[in-house]
Scaffold this active site. Structure first.
Site, PDB file in Angstrom:
ATOM      1  N   ASP A 293      -6.466  -6.460   4.632  1.00 56.14           N
ATOM      2  CA  ASP A 293      -5.822  -4.949   4.737  1.00 56.14           C
ATOM      3  C   ASP A 293      -5.768  -4.648   6.102  1.00 56.14           C
ATOM      4  O   ASP A 293      -6.631  -4.233   6.715  1.00 56.14           O
ATOM      5  CB  ASP A 293      -6.668  -4.215   3.947  1.00 56.14           C
ATOM      6  CG  ASP A 293      -6.126  -2.876   3.609  1.00 56.14           C
ATOM      7  OD1 ASP A 293      -5.142  -2.475   4.136  1.00 56.14           O
ATOM      8  OD2 ASP A 293      -6.746  -1.934   2.741  1.00 56.14           O
TER       9      ASP A 293
ATOM     10  N   HIS B  81      -8.701   1.123  -3.530  1.00 58.90           N
ATOM     11  CA  HIS B  81      -9.635   0.604  -2.359  1.00 58.90           C
ATOM     12  C   HIS B  81     -10.424   2.009  -2.106  1.00 58.90           C
ATOM     13  O   HIS B  81      -9.591   2.907  -1.540  1.00 58.90           O
ATOM     14  CB  HIS B  81      -8.695   0.379  -1.398  1.00 58.90           C
ATOM     15  CG  HIS B  81      -9.370   0.073   0.188  1.00 58.90           C
ATOM     16  ND1 HIS B  81      -8.626  -0.100   1.353  1.00 58.90           N
ATOM     17  CD2 HIS B  81     -10.708   0.280   0.341  1.00 58.90           C
ATOM     18  CE1 HIS B  81      -9.484  -0.182   2.249  1.00 58.90           C
ATOM     19  NE2 HIS B  81     -10.780  -0.048   1.802  1.00 58.90           N
TER      20      HIS B  81
ATOM     21  N   ASP C  42      -4.866   3.715  -1.370  1.00 53.79           N
ATOM     22  CA  ASP C  42      -6.021   3.696  -0.428  1.00 53.79           C
ATOM     23  C   ASP C  42      -6.421   5.238  -0.862  1.00 53.79           C
ATOM     24  O   ASP C  42      -5.758   6.330  -0.413  1.00 53.79           O
ATOM     25  CB  ASP C  42      -5.293   3.961   0.862  1.00 53.79           C
ATOM     26  CG  ASP C  42      -5.286   2.290   1.312  1.00 53.79           C
ATOM     27  OD1 ASP C  42      -6.050   1.512   1.276  1.00 53.79           O
ATOM     28  OD2 ASP C  42      -3.960   2.051   1.845  1.00 53.79           O
TER      29      ASP C  42
ATOM     30  N   MET D 267      -8.971   8.123   0.414  1.00 55.85           N
ATOM     31  CA  MET D 267      -9.949   8.668   1.404  1.00 55.85           C
ATOM     32  C   MET D 267     -10.178  10.207   1.090  1.00 55.85           C
ATOM     33  O   MET D 267      -9.297  10.569   0.832  1.00 55.85           O
ATOM     34  CB  MET D 267      -8.930   8.375   2.495  1.00 55.85           C
ATOM     35  CG  MET D 267      -8.432   7.101   3.063  1.00 55.85           C
ATOM     36  SD  MET D 267      -7.277   7.058   4.457  1.00 55.85           S
ATOM     37  CE  MET D 267      -6.545   5.557   4.214  1.00 55.85           C
TER      38      MET D 267
ATOM     39  N   MET E 241     -11.139  -5.999   6.060  1.00 56.08           N
ATOM     40  CA  MET E 241     -10.378  -5.062   6.852  1.00 56.08           C
ATOM     41  C   MET E 241     -10.228  -5.651   8.274  1.00 56.08           C
ATOM     42  O   MET E 241     -11.048  -6.035   9.217  1.00 56.08           O
ATOM     43  CB  MET E 241     -11.206  -3.653   7.018  1.00 56.08           C
ATOM     44  CG  MET E 241     -11.480  -2.610   5.913  1.00 56.08           C
ATOM     45  SD  MET E 241      -9.898  -2.168   4.941  1.00 56.08           S
ATOM     46  CE  MET E 241      -8.918  -1.345   6.269  1.00 56.08           C
TER      47      MET E 241
ATOM     48  N   HIS F  25      -1.261  -1.321  -4.120  1.00 61.85           N
ATOM     49  CA  HIS F  25      -2.578  -1.183  -3.647  1.00 61.85           C
ATOM     50  C   HIS F  25      -2.656   0.513  -3.442  1.00 61.85           C
ATOM     51  O   HIS F  25      -1.598   1.087  -2.782  1.00 61.85           O
ATOM     52  CB  HIS F  25      -2.724  -1.875  -2.325  1.00 61.85           C
ATOM     53  CG  HIS F  25      -3.918  -1.479  -1.419  1.00 61.85           C
ATOM     54  ND1 HIS F  25      -5.087  -2.415  -1.657  1.00 61.85           N
ATOM     55  CD2 HIS F  25      -4.336  -0.724  -0.332  1.00 61.85           C
ATOM     56  CE1 HIS F  25      -6.047  -2.163  -0.612  1.00 61.85           C
ATOM     57  NE2 HIS F  25      -5.590  -1.241   0.010  1.00 61.85           N
TER      58      HIS F  25
ATOM     59  N   MET G  91     -12.175   4.514  -0.085  1.00 55.60           N
ATOM     60  CA  MET G  91     -12.897   4.746   1.013  1.00 55.60           C
ATOM     61  C   MET G  91     -13.434   6.117   1.235  1.00 55.60           C
ATOM     62  O   MET G  91     -13.118   7.110   1.841  1.00 55.60           O
ATOM     63  CB  MET G  91     -11.703   4.747   2.417  1.00 55.60           C
ATOM     64  CG  MET G  91     -11.290   2.920   2.755  1.00 55.60           C
ATOM     65  SD  MET G  91      -9.880   3.052   3.376  1.00 55.60           S
ATOM     66  CE  MET G  91      -8.636   3.157   1.894  1.00 55.60           C
TER      67      MET G  91
ATOM     68  N   SER H  24       0.763  -1.045   0.019  1.00 53.86           N
ATOM     69  CA  SER H  24       0.026   0.050   0.102  1.00 53.86           C
ATOM     70  C   SER H  24       0.877   1.239   0.241  1.00 53.86           C
ATOM     71  O   SER H  24       1.681   1.457   0.895  1.00 53.86           O
ATOM     72  CB  SER H  24      -0.996   0.039   1.107  1.00 53.86           C
ATOM     73  OG  SER H  24      -1.450   1.298   1.462  1.00 53.86           O
TER      74      SER H  24
END
Ligand code: DX5
Ligand code: ZN
Length: 217
Positions: free
Chosen positions: A174, A65, A34, A36, A136, A32, A67, A7
């Site tokens: 993750d 991913h 992330d 957000m 998660m 990966h 979020m 990540s």
């Protein structure tokens, strides 16, 4: 084949290209990302512009991913930016079947993410449609947190359902994955291992990736 997915949340963004090169040398399988938004989770990271830059840096598949609130509004942007895998949270998406179908129609692998407090049985009616499930093992929002042990049961459960129903989704974990716990996560039935701090937080980033990969092979 089991896969390591570093990540980049834990990477040094002022040397992003070099850092990605180091995990490639170390045998990483997937990058990966992330995403957000400061609303679905209490932190802000980056959007499609950075994913587009990562796409230029590496040929490895990119796992995005999401979020964020209303992920449907951004799926196309992330796929255009180069995402190969897109996952959305069960807790955020109301019409999961529609969202999953759309991700697949746009040509990416579609995944659903479960927060630590969300049980596997909430996915009963979507499992046959997804390419992967992301479990998660920390509360999403930040890197460097400790692995929540009860996530292992969820992986075992997902593996058993996959066998019983003859399905073929991959199982991804993750949060808080390290060289100390990755073997037991693998034994529980995990296929894809996201790791941030335990790779980019190490002095030798390539060696850390290789070590994790060795432990699951
Ligand atoms: C947490 C993110 C994770 C995180 C993992 O919200 O989804 O991908 O970067 O970081 P580590 O491996 O440091 O727990
Ligand atoms: Zn993640």
């Amino acid at each position: 084949m089991k896969k390591i997915a570093p990540s980049i949340l834990a990477a040094d963004f002022s040397y992003l290209a070099e850092q990605i090169r180091l995990v490639e040398i170390g045998g990483a399988d997937i990058i990966h990302c992330d995403i957000m938004d400061g609303k679905f989770v209490p932190n802000i990271t980056f959007g499609p512009i950075v994913v587009k830059a990562v796409r230029k840096i590496t040929k490895l598949p990119i796992d995005v991913h999401l979020m964020i609130k209303d992920p449907d509004n951004f799926i196309e942007d992330f796929i255009k930016a180069g995402a190969d895998y897109i996952s959305v949270h069960q807790e955020e998406v109301v019409h999961l079947h529609r969202t999953i179908s759309r991700i697949k129609e746009l040509g990416a692998k579609a995944g659903v993410v479960l927060n630590p407090a969300t049980p596997v049985n909430t996915l009963d009616d979507i499992l046959e449609f997804v390419d992967y499930i992301l479990v998660m093992s920390v509360n999403p929002g930040f890197g460097g947190q400790s692995f929540i042990e009860s996530s292992l049961k969820k992986i075992e459960e997902l593996k058993k359902i996959r066998e019983d129903k003859n399905l073929n989704y991959e199982i991804e974990i993750d949060g808080g994955v390290t060289s100390k716990n990755i073997e037991k996560i693998s034994k529980a039935g995990c296929d894809i291992f996201v790791a941030g701090s335990s790779i980019f937080g190490e002095d030798n980033i390539s060696a850390a990736s290789t070590e994790l990969k060795k432990l699951i092979s």
